[in-house]
Design a protein around this motif. Structure first.
Motif, mmCIF file in Angstrom:
data_model
loop_
_atom_site.group_PDB
_atom_site.id
_atom_site.type_symbol
_atom_site.label_atom_id
_atom_site.label_comp_id
_atom_site.label_asym_id
_atom_site.label_seq_id
_atom_site.Cartn_x
_atom_site.Cartn_y
_atom_site.Cartn_z
ATOM 1 N N TYR A 142 0.738 -1.021 0.022
ATOM 2 C CA TYR A 142 -0.222 0.129 -0.036
ATOM 3 C C TYR A 142 0.957 1.237 -0.162
ATOM 4 C CZ TYR A 142 -3.875 -3.093 0.869
ATOM 5 O OH TYR A 142 -4.967 -3.962 0.997
ATOM 6 N N GLU A 202 2.168 1.740 -3.160
ATOM 7 C CA GLU A 202 1.073 2.581 -4.416
ATOM 8 C C GLU A 202 0.963 4.063 -3.961
ATOM 9 O OE1 GLU A 202 -2.786 0.490 -4.606
ATOM 10 O OE2 GLU A 202 -1.708 -1.694 -4.158
ATOM 11 N N ILE A 203 0.911 4.391 -2.794
ATOM 12 C CA ILE A 203 0.845 6.009 -2.233
ATOM 13 C C ILE A 203 2.065 6.631 -2.875
ATOM 14 C CG2 ILE A 203 0.993 7.483 -0.413
ATOM 15 C CD1 ILE A 203 -0.566 5.492 1.375
ATOM 16 N N MET A 247 3.556 5.905 -5.650
ATOM 17 C CA MET A 247 3.377 6.026 -7.177
ATOM 18 C C MET A 247 2.339 7.081 -7.296
ATOM 19 S SD MET A 247 3.530 2.084 -8.308
ATOM 20 C CE MET A 247 3.187 2.351 -10.091
ATOM 21 N N CYS A 248 1.161 7.156 -6.550
ATOM 22 C CA CYS A 248 0.146 8.175 -6.691
ATOM 23 C C CYS A 248 0.668 9.549 -6.718
ATOM 24 C CB CYS A 248 -0.876 7.724 -5.605
ATOM 25 S SG CYS A 248 -2.039 6.493 -6.183
ATOM 26 N N LYS A 249 1.421 9.870 -5.672
ATOM 27 C CA LYS A 249 1.929 11.002 -5.454
ATOM 28 C C LYS A 249 3.054 11.543 -6.645
ATOM 29 C CE LYS A 249 1.931 11.077 -0.368
ATOM 30 N NZ LYS A 249 2.770 11.015 0.783
ATOM 31 N N GLN A 303 2.748 10.456 -9.994
ATOM 32 C CA GLN A 303 2.185 10.668 -11.074
ATOM 33 C C GLN A 303 1.115 11.819 -11.194
ATOM 34 O OE1 GLN A 303 -0.770 7.319 -11.261
ATOM 35 N NE2 GLN A 303 1.027 5.717 -11.902
ATOM 36 N N THR A 344 -1.729 13.384 -12.570
ATOM 37 C CA THR A 344 -3.086 13.302 -12.951
ATOM 38 C C THR A 344 -3.732 14.304 -13.055
ATOM 39 O OG1 THR A 344 -4.006 12.881 -10.747
ATOM 40 C CG2 THR A 344 -3.070 10.922 -12.147
ATOM 41 N N SER A 381 -9.570 12.841 -7.233
ATOM 42 C CA SER A 381 -9.421 11.243 -7.378
ATOM 43 C C SER A 381 -8.124 10.634 -6.649
ATOM 44 C CB SER A 381 -9.639 10.869 -8.652
ATOM 45 O OG SER A 381 -9.597 9.414 -9.034
ATOM 46 N N SER A 382 -7.079 11.358 -7.088
ATOM 47 C CA SER A 382 -5.783 10.819 -6.549
ATOM 48 C C SER A 382 -5.900 10.848 -4.981
ATOM 49 C CB SER A 382 -4.567 11.588 -7.033
ATOM 50 O OG SER A 382 -3.523 10.917 -6.595
ATOM 51 N N LYS A 390 -7.839 7.992 -3.350
ATOM 52 C CA LYS A 390 -7.397 6.758 -3.467
ATOM 53 C C LYS A 390 -6.087 6.700 -2.321
ATOM 54 C CE LYS A 390 -5.004 3.593 -6.496
ATOM 55 N NZ LYS A 390 -4.438 3.203 -7.885
ATOM 56 N N ILE A 391 -5.348 7.784 -2.124
ATOM 57 C CA ILE A 391 -4.223 7.767 -1.076
ATOM 58 C C ILE A 391 -5.042 7.955 0.389
ATOM 59 C CG2 ILE A 391 -2.588 9.321 0.063
ATOM 60 C CD1 ILE A 391 -1.843 10.303 -2.840
#
Length: 460
Positions: free
Chosen positions: A304, A307-308, A310-312, A314, A316, A321-322, A325-326
């Motif tokens: 997890y 993933e966090i 990676m979200c930061k 990217q 988008t 939405s990001s 998800k975080i």
């Protein structure tokens, strides 16, 4: 069954043979096996003759005639008529006996020699009974000429000798009686000497009569002893057979006993293993599962967090939405971390439990934090059982809860006594009695049964 009965009859066991015949007869009662029914009827009739049941003898002889007629066995009918004729002769119904014997010879154009001789001998007996000795003599002499079997001629000689004796013809009687002196049958020779004794007595030769009588008695004694020896041999054979059967049954019983004992021992061993599992390995298994679960939680948390990151990184179009998800990933991480914290508490307490079991620590030395860990372990292992017990049975004291905790963790009575520094087991016994009273158990009920329900989660 019929031929088995014949063999048993030839072995001399007539009663057993008769039972076999009657069982076979009953089995064929509604069948159309007329030939076999005729044979069975004839043998049953002869058995009744030997037992002097002449009415039954006649009844079964008639059945033999009827069954052989139905079987269309003319030769069988002829022999059955002779059996019926003999039955009437034994009943002294001589005319009926004469009629049946005559009919037996009229059925076939060419009669077998044995049928002719048997019929002729029965005619001779009938005429002798009627006092017609000349006719009887002529028939017996004719039988002797026709008889092909030299051994059977001896029986005809002695019959003819008796006939001449009745007629008072001593010399003729002695002539035929003397022919029987070399008979292999002890009974025949005994009868011959007895007849000679009577003939000598009729001639007033008492010395010779006594001599013959002594020989006759000796032969009769030997014949009886021979029969007894045969009976003893049969009895011994039967005893050996029964002993063998008894030993076989005993061996079977021993095998069954061993088999069932083995099953009982296996069940007992299985119960002991289950008890040991419940007592010593259940907690260890729970700890092993907790370690595995803790490892999976750590792996998920690492995933997890990755993933966090990676979200930061990217870029988008939708920042909202990001962010959502975080946020969800952080919530999952928090849940897993809380679960891992509880699992670590359980693992830490396992060392404490080992020390308590070995007696290195007693309950007076436990801190509040250590007690909390023990209670948490018991609740985690057994579905919050201590919370349920406290809510359901408010009269239970803190000391009762402590004792129940160790009992639920499968501590032995000796180990619990050591933990509470009791001098003997009486204090623990009193504690158990008080606990039983406070939870409303009857005197005959065991506290261990209640604890088993608690472990199984059956207390609500």
């Amino acid at each position: 069954m019929y031929y088995y009965g014949r063999i048993i009859q030839l072995c001399g066991d007539e009663l057993r043979a008769m039972k076999i015949y009657l069982d076979a007869y009953k089995s064929l009662k509604d069948a159309k096996e007329y030939k076999l029914l005729g044979l069975l009827s004839e043998n049953i009739a002869i058995f009744h003759r030997n037992q002097s049941f002449y009415d039954q003898y006649i009844r079964f002889a008639r059945c033999a005639v009827n069954f052989n007629y139905l079987a269309k066995d003319t030769l069988g009918v002829a022999y059955a008529y002779q059996t019926l004729g003999q039955a009437f002769f034994y009943k002294q119904e001589l005319d009926s006996a004469l009629e049946c014997t005559t009919r037996s010879l009229q059925l076939l154009k060419d009669n077998p020699i044995r049928l002719e001789i048997a019929a002729a001998k029965l005619f001779a007996f009938i005429y002798c009974q009627k006092g017609e000795y000349i006719k009887a003599e002529k028939i017996l002499l004719d039988i002797i000429d026709k008889e092909p079997n030299e051994r059977k001629k001896l029986y005809h000689y002695i019959t003819l000798g008796h006939l001449y004796q009745k007629q008072g013809k001593v010399s003729e009687a002695k002539k035929y009686i003397m022919m029987c002196m070399n008979s292999p049958s002890l009974s025949t020779r005994s009868e011959a000497y007895a007849c000679l004794s009577e003939l000598s007595e009729a001639e007033n030769n008492y010395k010779e009569a006594l001599s013959y009588k002594a020989i006759a008695d000796s032969l009769h004694y030997l014949a009886e002893n021979q029969n007894k020896r045969e009976a003893v041999v049969q009895f011994q054979a039967k005893y050996v057979e029964e002993k063998s059967l008894r030993e076989s049954l005993q061996l079977q019983m021993e095998k069954r006993t061993i088999f069932f004992s083995s099953i009982i021992l296996l069940l007992f061993f299985g119960i002991c293993m289950y008890y040991l599992y419940r007592k010593y390995y259940h907690a260890k298994l729970q700890i092993t599962k907790s370690c595995r679960r803790l490892k999976r939680n750590d792996e998920k948390i690492a995933g997890y967090r990755k993933e966090i990151k990676m979200c930061k990184r990217q870029k988008t179009d939708s920042a909202v939405s990001s962010g959502n998800k975080i946020k969800k990933l952080n919530e999952k991480i928090d849940e897993l971390m809380a679960d891992s914290h509880r699992l670590r508490d359980k693992l830490d307490v396992s060392v404490l439990i080992k020390m308590l079991k070995s007696g290195e620590i007693i309950v007076d030395n436990l801190t509040l934090e250590e007690w909390d860990r023990i209670f948490t372990l018991v609740n985690n292992l057994f579905n919050n059982v201590l919370v349920v017990l406290k809510n359901k049975y408010e009269q239970l004291t803190d000391h009762d809860i402590k004792v129940l905790s160790f009992l639920l963790l499968s501590f032995s009575s000796k180990e619990v006594v050591t933990l509470f520094e009791s001098k003997d087991g009486h204090t623990l016994s009193k504690n158990k009695l008080r606990i039983k009273e406070r939870i409303g158990m009857l005197k005959g009920e065991a506290l261990e049964d209640f604890l088993q329900k608690c472990r199984a989660g059956k207390i609500r």
